[in-house]
Scaffold this motif. Structure first.
Motif: not given
Length: 455
Positions: A216-234, A333-340
């Motif tokens: 349950g604790l890991v699941s809570i941290v995963k939710q915040h980690h998912k929000a962090f990944l969604a805020s990246l570019s890309p 954009e190509r460099v960022r996509a490759k890095e992602a």
């Protein structure tokens, strides 16, 4: 009346004794050096007393501020955490992987201790009250354990306990009356978990509950980690079941505290909790201005949405640095996509692949050491045990013979024409071709590392 000679003599003796005591009581004048030293000691004592008072005042202010709502989050953001909290992952003997924040680890330890104490009391058919559990947890962990922590445990693992407010519970304490309501805890068990015909919390069940709480604790941290990944570019999208480690720029210890679940409260029929109840109860006893203010507050409380979930605040995406001004946007954009893509592969890489990549990275410097071992021994073949011992003594990286054997077998797997293993009876011998060019060997190992990282 006439005074006798004996009384006069007694008075003279007393007078002489008083004079002698007066002479003894006189303090000789101190030297300037001794007085200066005494003054310096006095100043240091006063300075230390002032520092102690200041620290006590700061500690009292910190404890008073911790009881206010939202103060914990503000303090965590404004003050730097101690080193033992910021670097707690470095004390682990295994790769961190999905490590938890320090405060989550403390909460997990509280749940483990609490579950152990509840299990002992429950198996003895005792009524488990929060007062008993609180004292036991604090004695074991040497940390404060409050109802807020029980609410956090309930929020992480709702199916862990039944919580009730009960009275007429034996307290054996003069501070708590038997008629007072107390928070009681009962572990949630399945039908088959019984011993001698009554429910029993076994050690296997305690271990299972502990693992469930950690998930349950890991699941809570995963939710915040998912929000962090969604805020990246890309933005990155990694399924939870494939995630094996956090993003390098994701600060685990900045995850906010768990909001405690609401605990049962003792029934109080005469308690008012809202502005509307205060207004209806005290109507006619207040000034018109106070009635108007309470009416406005009750109207705002009625219009506010109830129980609206608050989404975790994600960091804003970084803007283009000034050093990249004038660079083609398509190239960026190509460099960022490759890095992602590379970062996504890193976050979903299995621990076995991570271990293999680490072993591959050690092979190029070990190749020269292996060749030097065979040159020094002046033999065409060595037993695998002897080769591992010589390599362990010669390599700059400290490694046990068992791990060294894994690296030598990896040499034989990648470069069979240079290193070969030959099992003979009960021993295994390793043979090396000393005529091979080490530069060519290093190039082949570098290609193998690139292929492993790209796959």
């Amino acid at each position: 009346p006439p005074v006798s000679q004996e009384s006069v003599a007694e008075l003279k003796r007393r007078l002489q004794r008083m004079k002698a005591l007066t002479e003894l009581a006189k303090v000789p004048p101190a030297s300037p050096e001794a007085s200066a030293e005494l003054q310096s000691h006095l100043k240091r004592a006063r300075a230390l007393e002032l520092r102690i008072r200041q620290r006590r005042a700061e500690r009292a202010e910190a404890e008073a501020g911790s009881s206010e709502e939202g103060s914990d989050t503000a303090r965590a953001a404004s003050e730097k955490a101690p080193a033992y909290q910021r670097f707690h992952t470095l004390a682990q003997d295994v790769p961190p992987g999905l490590t938890l924040p320090y405060k989550f680890k403390v909460l997990a330890e509280m749940f483990r201790t609490m579950d152990t104490i509840v299990g002992m009391l429950f198996n003895r058919s005792e009524t488990v009250t929060f007062a008993k559990v609180k004292q036991g947890v604090q004695d074991v962990m040497r940390k404060q354990f409050e109802e807020r922590h029980v609410g956090q445990i309930k929020a992480v693992y709702p199916e862990s306990y039944w919580l009730r407010q009960e009275n007429n519970v034996p307290t054996f304490s003069s501070s708590v009356k038997k008629s007072d309501y107390q928070l009681t805890l009962e572990p949630v068990l399945e039908e088959g978990e019984k011993a001698d015909g009554r429910p029993h919390l076994s050690a296997a069940r305690l271990l299972e509950r502990r693992k469930e709480f950690n998930r349950g604790l890991v699941s809570i941290v995963k939710q915040h980690h998912k929000a962090f990944l969604a805020s990246l570019s890309p933005p990155l999208a990694v399924p939870d079941e494939e995630l094996t480690r956090w993003h390098p720029r994701f600060n685990v210890d900045e995850v906010p505290d768990i909001a405690p679940a609401e605990l049962p409260r003792p029934p109080q029929s005469d308690r008012v909790t809202t502005a509307q109840e205060v207004l209806s109860t005290a109507r006619g006893m207040m000034t018109p201005k106070m009635e108007k203010a309470l009416a406005t507050l009750a109207l705002k409380a009625a219009e506010a949405p109830a129980g609206a979930p608050v989404a975790p605040k994600a960091p804003s995406p970084a803007s283009t640095p000034s050093a990249l001004k004038g660079v083609s946007q398509a190239l960026l954009e190509r460099v960022r996509a490759k890095e992602a893509q590379r970062m996504r592969a890193l976050l979903t890489r299995a621990p076995q692949r991570e271990e293999r990549l680490a072993m591959l990275a050690r092979l190029p410097p070990m190749a020269r050491v292996l060749r030097n071992v065979f040159v020094a021994e002046k033999k065409q073949a060595l037993s695998l045990e002897v080769a591992c011992a010589r390599m362990s003594d010669s390599c700059p990286t400290q490694m046990c013979p068992g791990d060294m054997e894994k690296h030598l077998r990896l040499f034989a797997e990648l470069l069979p024409d240079w290193v070969s293993l030959h099992p003979i009876r009960t021993d295994t011998y390793i043979k090396l071709d000393k005529g091979k060019d080490l530069n060519a060997i290093a190039e082949r190992l570098a290609r193998a590392i690139k292929e492993a990282e790209a796959s």
